[in-house]
Design an enzyme around this catalytic site. Structure first.
Site, short mmCIF file in Angstrom:
data_model
loop_
_atom_site.label_atom_id
_atom_site.label_comp_id
_atom_site.label_asym_id
_atom_site.label_seq_id
_atom_site.Cartn_x
_atom_site.Cartn_y
_atom_site.Cartn_z
N GLY A 216 1.06 -1.22 0.37
CA GLY A 216 0.00 0.22 -0.10
C GLY A 216 0.84 1.08 -0.08
O GLY A 216 0.11 2.11 0.02
N TYR A 308 36.25 8.22 29.55
CA TYR A 308 36.61 9.13 29.87
C TYR A 308 35.20 10.47 28.46
O TYR A 308 34.54 10.14 28.73
CB TYR A 308 37.55 9.55 28.69
CG TYR A 308 37.19 8.95 27.25
CD1 TYR A 308 36.42 9.85 26.12
CD2 TYR A 308 37.53 7.84 26.79
CE1 TYR A 308 36.51 9.07 24.77
CE2 TYR A 308 37.48 7.13 25.60
CZ TYR A 308 36.46 7.75 24.56
OH TYR A 308 36.63 7.24 23.56
N GLY A 322 32.53 5.92 16.66
CA GLY A 322 33.10 6.69 17.48
C GLY A 322 34.30 6.36 16.86
O GLY A 322 35.28 6.58 17.52
N HIS A 326 42.75 11.16 14.98
CA HIS A 326 42.56 12.23 15.81
C HIS A 326 43.97 12.99 16.60
O HIS A 326 44.43 11.47 16.47
CB HIS A 326 41.24 12.82 16.42
CG HIS A 326 41.58 12.04 17.77
ND1 HIS A 326 42.41 12.19 18.70
CD2 HIS A 326 40.73 10.48 17.99
CE1 HIS A 326 42.16 10.73 20.01
NE2 HIS A 326 41.16 9.89 19.24
N CYS A 344 40.39 4.41 18.97
CA CYS A 344 40.81 5.38 17.50
C CYS A 344 42.37 5.44 16.70
O CYS A 344 42.97 4.71 17.66
CB CYS A 344 40.44 6.93 18.24
SG CYS A 344 39.02 7.38 18.27
N ASN A 346 45.24 6.83 17.16
CA ASN A 346 45.89 8.85 17.83
C ASN A 346 46.69 9.35 16.35
O ASN A 346 47.83 8.21 16.51
CB ASN A 346 46.57 8.66 19.31
CG ASN A 346 45.10 8.33 20.27
OD1 ASN A 346 45.73 7.72 21.29
ND2 ASN A 346 44.33 8.53 20.02
#
Length: 397
Positions: A216, A308, A322, A326, A344, A346
């Site tokens: 529909g 953190y 995430g 960086h 991450c 670094n």
């Protein structure tokens, strides 16, 4: 004898002349032809397609007037052709309408009038689709992305993938084969087998207005948008060397020491969290300066020894859960030799500033030789799926 022959010849000639004169007097008369009017779509018991324009065509005559009126009394806008042989509405018929049509045409026999009645589909649901990049940002005309660009079609409600995909068209210049991969009945991703060539142009057309999308549902609108591909920026992060080598169109332009995920896992609040930087092919999603990194966003409370909340500059996001490339001055002692992060990558403040300015969304970051589970598609791992498997994820039309 000669005289008689001459008289006979003259007699045939005279008879012939009389016969020709008699034929010339018998003029055929053609009866006048009435004009004929045709409506498109053809009126019938079934609803007319909502995306079709209303069309009136006349043969053996010219149109004098057309009235195409909906249930509210609003006329469907339109205009006749210069020769008044046809009339076409300026907009499609639309959803949930009842139309009454009347056309008058003039022909050799005088004026004729034709009428028709139409209904159009009344959807149970009207579904829109957003055309996005892997970052979930809507595409804008002439945006530029990296060679790992992934096209995302996000539907506001569940659809039949085969019906929805049939109304999606992707054109690439230069042409490359590609395929849709359906994550679920609301989200489909498109990519080619290999990274795009720099300078490529990708045009996606979504012709969903008036199209039944299952159960529909009908499409809200048609869309078309084109984007371009920039230079080939590929960063390779290798845990064996703990370096990130950055290539610009195949030329190594910078090598950056890095510290990646320290590995292992922990059960926090009944949930198992991994601290690996998953291996696989990521792409740049976006860049933020500064960004507040909060471990609570992925289930690690900030009031624990592992938690953190901190402000980070020059952060390049490469996953939906995430993972960033960086700066972190505090881990420079480990960069190039030891993995100490929560996942991450670094790098030093100088390298982070340079990398932040260098990359654009869609640039490639390949992570190699790390532990943990392979990168999943929901994390931004489209390019980590082998091509044969990717093709199996398409809707079968």
């Amino acid at each position: 004898m000669a005289l008689r022959r001459r008289q006979l010849l003259l007699g045939f000639a005279g008879a012939s002349g009389l016969a020709l004169a008699g034929c010339g007097d018998q003029r055929a008369s053609t009866p006048p032809v009435p004009a004929k009017i045709r409506f498109d779509p053809v009126a019938g018991p079934q609803p007319a397609p909502a995306r079709a324009p209303g069309t009136v065509t006349v043969t053996d005559g010219t149109l004098s007037s057309v009235e195409w009126i909906d249930e509210t009394g609003r006329p469907l806008p339109g205009a006749p052709a210069p020769d008044h042989k046809s009339w076409v509405s300026a907009e499609p018929l639309g959803y949930g309408h009842t139309y009454t049509v009347k056309a008058v045409a003039k022909g050799e026999t005088g004026d004729i009038t034709a009428t028709a009645n139409y209904t159009t589909p009344r959807p149970d649901r009207i579904v829109d689709v957003a055309l996005r990049s892997a970052s979930q940002e809507d595409l804008a005309e002439n945006d530029t992305y990296g060679v790992g660009f992934v096209l995302v079609a996000h539907f506001t409600e569940a659809v039949d993938p085969a019906a929805a995909e049939a109304a999606l068209k992707v054109e690439t210049t230069p042409a490359v084969p590609g395929a849709w991969y359906w994550l679920d009945d609301r989200n489909a991703h498109w990519r080619p087998e290999f990274y795009y060539a720099p300078g490529s142009r990708i045009t996606v057309t979504a012709n969903h207005f008036g199209v039944p999308l299952g159960d529909g549902a009908y499409g809200r609108r048609d869309q078309r948008v084109s984007v371009t591909i920039g230079a080939a920026h590929v960063a390779i992060a290798d845990d064996n060397t703990k370096m990130i080598d950055v290539f610009d169109n195949g030329t190594l332009v910078r090598s950056m020491p890095t510290s990646m995920g320290k590995g292992g896992s922990a059960v926090i609040g009944g949930r198992q969290l991994s601290f690996w930087t998953r291996p696989g092919i990521y792409t740049v999603l976006d860049r933020t300066d500064p960004v507040i990194m909060d471990s609570a966003s992925y289930g690690l409370p900030t009031n624990t020894s592992l938690g953190y909340r901190t402000t980070i500059h020059h952060a390049v996001r490469i996953s939906h859960d995430g993972i960033y490339v960086h700066e972190l001055a505090g881990s420079m002692w480990a960069q190039g030799n030891t993995n100490v992060s929560h996942g991450c990558l670094n790098i030093s403040p100088d390298d982070a500033t340079w990398f932040f300015d260098f990359v654009i969304p869609g640039d490639v970051v390949e992570v190699r030789n790390t532990g943990g589970e392979p990168l999943d598609i929901w994390q931004n791992g489209d390019w980590s799926i082998p091509w044969p498997e990717w093709q199996q994820g398409r809707a079968h039309t």
